[in-house]
Design an enzyme around this catalytic site. Structure first.
Site, PDB file in Angstrom:
ATOM      1  N   LYS A 181      90.734  29.954  63.548  1.00 23.85           N
ATOM      2  CA  LYS A 181      89.587  30.221  62.668  1.00 23.85           C
ATOM      3  C   LYS A 181      89.437  31.722  62.447  1.00 23.85           C
ATOM      4  O   LYS A 181      89.715  32.508  63.349  1.00 23.85           O
ATOM      5  CB  LYS A 181      88.321  29.658  63.313  1.00 23.85           C
ATOM      6  CG  LYS A 181      87.110  29.650  62.407  1.00 23.85           C
ATOM      7  CD  LYS A 181      86.011  28.793  62.990  1.00 23.85           C
ATOM      8  CE  LYS A 181      85.191  29.527  64.019  1.00 23.85           C
ATOM      9  NZ  LYS A 181      84.195  28.675  64.661  1.00 23.85           N
ATOM     10  N   LYS A 183      86.826  34.935  60.491  1.00 27.57           N
ATOM     11  CA  LYS A 183      85.503  35.255  59.977  1.00 27.57           C
ATOM     12  C   LYS A 183      85.582  35.779  58.556  1.00 27.57           C
ATOM     13  O   LYS A 183      86.516  36.508  58.209  1.00 27.57           O
ATOM     14  CB  LYS A 183      84.862  36.341  60.848  1.00 27.57           C
ATOM     15  CG  LYS A 183      84.706  35.964  62.308  1.00 27.57           C
ATOM     16  CD  LYS A 183      83.636  34.939  62.502  1.00 27.57           C
ATOM     17  CE  LYS A 183      83.373  34.681  63.981  1.00 27.57           C
ATOM     18  NZ  LYS A 183      82.403  33.595  64.186  1.00 27.57           N
ATOM     19  N   ASP A 212      84.699  31.000  58.785  1.00 18.85           N
ATOM     20  CA  ASP A 212      83.320  31.030  59.297  1.00 18.85           C
ATOM     21  C   ASP A 212      82.553  32.183  58.652  1.00 18.85           C
ATOM     22  O   ASP A 212      82.945  33.339  58.767  1.00 18.85           O
ATOM     23  CB  ASP A 212      83.376  31.223  60.821  1.00 18.85           C
ATOM     24  CG  ASP A 212      82.013  31.114  61.481  1.00 18.85           C
ATOM     25  OD1 ASP A 212      81.012  30.907  60.771  1.00 18.85           O
ATOM     26  OD2 ASP A 212      81.958  31.225  62.725  1.00 18.85           O
ATOM     27  N   GLU A 238      82.456  27.103  57.588  1.00 17.28           N
ATOM     28  CA  GLU A 238      81.443  27.068  58.651  1.00 17.28           C
ATOM     29  C   GLU A 238      80.263  27.977  58.331  1.00 17.28           C
ATOM     30  O   GLU A 238      80.446  29.133  57.933  1.00 17.28           O
ATOM     31  CB  GLU A 238      82.120  27.502  59.954  1.00 17.28           C
ATOM     32  CG  GLU A 238      81.202  27.514  61.159  1.00 17.28           C
ATOM     33  CD  GLU A 238      82.002  27.660  62.455  1.00 17.28           C
ATOM     34  OE1 GLU A 238      83.110  27.074  62.565  1.00 17.28           O
ATOM     35  OE2 GLU A 238      81.530  28.356  63.359  1.00 17.28           O
ATOM     36  N   HIS A 314      80.325  24.055  69.283  1.00 17.09           N
ATOM     37  CA  HIS A 314      80.425  25.519  69.320  1.00 17.09           C
ATOM     38  C   HIS A 314      80.487  25.952  70.795  1.00 17.09           C
ATOM     39  O   HIS A 314      79.846  25.353  71.641  1.00 17.09           O
ATOM     40  CB  HIS A 314      79.179  26.093  68.655  1.00 17.09           C
ATOM     41  CG  HIS A 314      79.042  27.565  68.778  1.00 17.09           C
ATOM     42  ND1 HIS A 314      78.159  28.167  69.660  1.00 17.09           N
ATOM     43  CD2 HIS A 314      79.668  28.569  68.131  1.00 17.09           C
ATOM     44  CE1 HIS A 314      78.255  29.478  69.528  1.00 17.09           C
ATOM     45  NE2 HIS A 314      79.158  29.752  68.617  1.00 17.09           N
TER      46      HIS A 314
HETATM   47 MG    MG Z   1      80.604  30.049  64.036  1.00 19.26          MG
END
Ligand code: MG
Length: 390
Positions: A181, A183, A212, A238, A314
């Protein structure tokens, strides 16, 4: 509406499970490197801990994970919850949960500090219950999955250059992860999309990439981003919007372009129900440290599974508790947790992950016990809260 703990009829057990002592302290392990997402910059992780001792000498451990406000969470336990707990039967987890939930703390917070403090206590009680049963918590809860998949989120930070991002992600793939993942949510959507495209391009086709936003987009930006991200084959989007914007998330989810993931900023079963009812979430990232503990986490997970959504928690707990929860009740196809290895050195029995796969422990309890060495090394003694009571 309060539950009088002393009035619950005793089931004839010995008094071994009577709560005698409640101790709190705070640990402050450094991060491997400074990290940023679209909201915060950070160098340390902060872990407030509660240890609950029963008459027979068992010690249950609960904790949280945060950046600041640990003094508030600890104070909520020491001054407001501990006096209610002392003398109660630790085995009556549901009764204690109701009593804490409907205590006067409810007035000042059904989310945030009050819930996070209650979560720490509830986790400690479940740890005690599993120890008392002589089972790891995941088996006590149902024992569905001895091995879990993990997706790696310990990279992809917003403060990394594109080259650093790609290096990091490729390192994860070489280490065995097939889901990673990154950001987004920087000042420019164009830059965000270019960074995602560069990383997607650099990764093997069979590696899934999730994105995310950490709540930073508005509805217009999110709608603009949806199609380009879907075209890149992103696994899920996300927290695109403010975590209270149920309708906004519903609109995004209902386009069917990408699965919408959220939950780390949703602090109650009632709020999750609203998201589920509105069709506003596909991947439910309920975090045991943010809702009021394992008791509430289970309610959310069951509701999500009944509504045919994925539950992928999470990792606010650094995986130690969530491994048991997903191992116990997770749905077969998506038995997965987020991999975030911060603070694992704190635990007597840290999670065991190899080539991206997590093998569940067989030791009785919830894997929450803090090692004596780690406490010695990382305890924040300067900012210790004034002890009250035990
Ligand atoms: Mg997150």
């Amino acid at each position: 509406m309060t539950t009088e703990l002393q009035e619950v009829p005793h089931a004839g057990r010995t008094t071994g499970s009577r709560i005698e002592r409640i101790e709190t302290y705070v640990l402050r392990p450094p991060l491997r490197r400074p990290l940023s997402d679209s909201i915060y910059d950070r160098t340390h992780w902060v872990v407030p801990v509660v240890e609950i001792t029963t008459a027979d000498g068992l010690v249950g451990t609960g904790y949280s994970g945060l950046w600041t406000g640990e003094d508030l969470v600890v104070r909520a336990i020491v001054e407001y919850l501990a006096p209610r707990l002392r003398g109660a039967d630790a085995a009556l987890i549901g009764a204690i949960w109701q009593d804490a939930y409907w205590s006067p703390l409810h007035w000042v917070g059904r989310a945030g500090v009050a819930h996070m403090a209650q979560a720490m206590v509830d986790i400690a009680l479940w740890d005690l219950a599993a120890q008392r049963a002589g089972m790891p918590l995941w088996q006590l809860l149902g024992g569905r999955h001895p091995v879990l998949e993990t997706y790696n989120t310990d990279g992809g930070w917003l403060n990394f250059t594109v080259d650093e991002l790609i290096d990091d992600m490729q390192g994860m793939v070489e280490a065995g992860w097939t889901k990673v993942k990154m950001k987004v949510g920087g000042p420019s959507l164009r830059t965000d999309l270019a960074r995602v495209a560069a990383v997607r391009e650099a990764l093997p086709a069979d590696v899934e990439l999730m994105v995310d936003v950490n709540q930073r987009w508005d509805r217009v930006t999110a709608l603009r981003a949806l199609r380009p991200l879907a075209d890149l084959g992103i696994g899920w989007l996300e927290e695109p919007l403010h975590p209270d914007d149920v309708l906004g998330h519903a609109r995004l989810a209902q386009t069917g372009a990408l699965p919408i993931a959220l939950g780390e900023s949703v602090y109650s079963a009632e709020s999750f129900a609203t998201f589920l009812d509105a069709g506003a979430v596909d991947v439910v990232q309920v975090d045991v440290t943010r809702v009021a503990g394992i008791t509430e986490w289970l309610r959310v997970a069951h509701a999500a599974q009944e509504a045919s959504r994925w539950v992928v928690p999470h990792a606010g707990d650094m995986m130690q508790v969530h491994q048991h929860l997903i191992g116990g009740v997770g749905a077969g196809r998506e038995a997965m947790v987020e991999y975030l290895p911060w603070g694992l050195e704190l635990f007597a029995e840290p999670v065991h992950v190899d080539r991206g796969r997590l093998r569940l422990p067989l030791t009785p309890g919830a894997s929450t016990r803090i090692s004596a060495e780690a406490r010695e090394r990382f305890e924040d003694r300067e900012n210790r809260p004034t002890p009250h009571g035990d």
